[in-house]
Design an enzyme around this catalytic site. Structure first.
Site, PDB file in Angstrom:
ATOM      1  N   LYS A  65       0.831  -1.211   0.000  1.00 61.75           N
ATOM      2  CA  LYS A  65       0.000   0.000   0.000  1.00 61.75           C
ATOM      3  C   LYS A  65       0.864   1.259   0.000  1.00 61.75           C
ATOM      4  O   LYS A  65       0.603   2.202  -0.765  1.00 61.75           O
ATOM      5  CB  LYS A  65      -0.938  -0.015   1.218  1.00 61.75           C
ATOM      6  N   THR A  66       1.882   1.298   0.839  1.00 58.41           N
ATOM      7  CA  THR A  66       2.769   2.460   0.870  1.00 58.41           C
ATOM      8  C   THR A  66       3.524   2.609  -0.445  1.00 58.41           C
ATOM      9  O   THR A  66       3.671   3.717  -0.981  1.00 58.41           O
ATOM     10  CB  THR A  66       3.767   2.339   2.035  1.00 58.41           C
ATOM     11  N   ASP A 110      -1.517   6.826   6.083  1.00 57.68           N
ATOM     12  CA  ASP A 110      -1.478   5.407   6.439  1.00 57.68           C
ATOM     13  C   ASP A 110      -2.377   5.160   7.648  1.00 57.68           C
ATOM     14  O   ASP A 110      -2.519   6.022   8.516  1.00 57.68           O
ATOM     15  CB  ASP A 110      -0.045   4.993   6.738  1.00 57.68           C
ATOM     16  N   THR A 159      -5.771  -1.230   6.955  1.00 59.36           N
ATOM     17  CA  THR A 159      -5.800  -2.683   7.105  1.00 59.36           C
ATOM     18  C   THR A 159      -7.164  -3.149   7.610  1.00 59.36           C
ATOM     19  O   THR A 159      -7.419  -4.350   7.672  1.00 59.36           O
ATOM     20  CB  THR A 159      -4.718  -3.145   8.103  1.00 59.36           C
ATOM     21  N   ARG A 218       6.570  -8.148   1.850  1.00 59.95           N
ATOM     22  CA  ARG A 218       7.418  -7.613   2.923  1.00 59.95           C
ATOM     23  C   ARG A 218       8.139  -8.739   3.651  1.00 59.95           C
ATOM     24  O   ARG A 218       9.330  -8.630   3.982  1.00 59.95           O
ATOM     25  CB  ARG A 218       6.568  -6.806   3.905  1.00 59.95           C
TER      26      ARG A 218
END
Length: 332
Positions: A65-66, A110, A159, A218
């Site tokens: 997402k980032t 975020d 999330t 990640r």
């Protein structure tokens, strides 16, 4: 001299970390549907010479997402301002951020579902009309002063999309739901990253890391760095046997379960005869907080079919019993 070498090594490592993030939609691996939708949105906005609609990125942690927010700014050739929901606890905090934006700038928030309610209400007007109302003074003498904002694109990441209030969710012109990656997609992620950090991995080594990465880029990048360290220290090639030895050292098994995952699963099977067992009881039995079990451990165990959630509590499935190495009881 050693200090200079350490600083150089640290800067080099930071450079590798930054290099692992793709900088364009073409470089981004996985999420093919989201990439096509996002590419169409950005191309159309560029052709119309307008700021794109606001974008909401929803999905579990670690799926990009980032990175996608950075790509949006890069594709638009506009600056990116990053902040987070927990950092915006008052309407004044949000007003300060919004008033500092330049025309066309991309604002990334975020964990947007964790913003203060007063800030959310201010954001409604800012997203629709690009203005906010600032209260000047206190008490009966307080007055509302409208403040015009430069047009901007908000990219929100969450999330837990269900915690967003409907008025805020409805103001996003495009909502992208990010999904977990397949093993093939993760192999592409690992292969690309290994080249960027200059660590040679065999095809079997790439696949071994991808298979244990829980569908999350990640985690794949993190495991890759640990395998690189292991190979560097022990002067070993980046093949499957090196990957297996390195991840065994870090308690990551063939299915991607770590020490805490296995403790929770073993507790359900061995201490509570497969369940059902309540969350708080399970947390006490393994010495962890209930929130950690529910948010970190349980989603992966449920998704892989090792654990099941029932109204009475957590229950180990047949796969869960077999993973622990215990024969499941025969159903009456």
């Amino acid at each position: 001299m050693s200090g200079e070498l350490s600083a150089q090594a640290s800067a080099s490592e930071q450079g590798y970390e930054g290099a692992l993030r793709p900088t364009s939609l073409a470089e981004f691996v996985g999420q093919s549907k989201v990439r096509r939708q996002l590419g169409l949105l950005l191309d159309a906005a560029t052709m119309r010479r307008h700021t794109p609609d606001h974008i909401l990125l929803a999905g579990p942690p670690g799926l990009g997402k980032t990175t996608l927010s950075m790509i949006v700014a890069s594709e638009l050739d506009k600056p990116l301002h990053q902040t987070s929901g927990p950092a915006i606890q008052h309407a004044g905090d949000l007003a300060a951020v919004l008033s500092a934006l330049t025309p066309g700038e991309v604002l990334f928030i975020d964990e947007i579902h964790r913003m203060a309610r007063s800030a959310e209400e201010m954001l409604y007007l800012a997203m629709e009309d690009f203005k906010v109302d600032i209260m000047v003074g206190k008490g009966a003498g307080a007055t509302s002063v409208p403040l015009e904002l430069s047009p901007f694109t908000l990219v929100g990441a969450t999330t837990r999309a269900g915690l967003l209030p409907n008025p805020l969710r409805d103001r996003f012109g495009f909502t992208a739901h990010l999904e977990f990656y397949s093993d093939d997609e993760l192999s592409q992620v690992v292969s690309r990253a290994s080249g960027l950090i200059e660590f040679s991995l065999s095809e079997s080594g790439v696949d071994e890391i991808a298979r244990r990465s829980r569908g999350t880029p990640r985690i794949a990048n993190r495991l890759l760095r640990r395998v690189r360290d292991y190979g560097l220290v022990h002067d070993l090639p980046g093949d499957a046997s090196t990957v297996q030895a390195a991840l065994a050292l870090y308690d990551v098994d063939d299915h991607g379960l770590d020490r805490l995952d296995r403790e929770v699963l073993r507790a359900v099977v061995e201490r509570f005869n497969g369940g059902p067992v309540g969350l708080s009881t399970l947390a006490v039995s393994v010495g962890e907080e209930s929130e950690t079990i529910e948010a970190v451990v349980e989603p992966f165990l449920v998704r892989t079919g090792l654990l099941s959630r029932t109204p009475r509590g957590r229950v180990a499935t047949r796969l869960g019993w077999e993973h622990v190495g215990v024969e499941p009881p025969t159903a009456p």
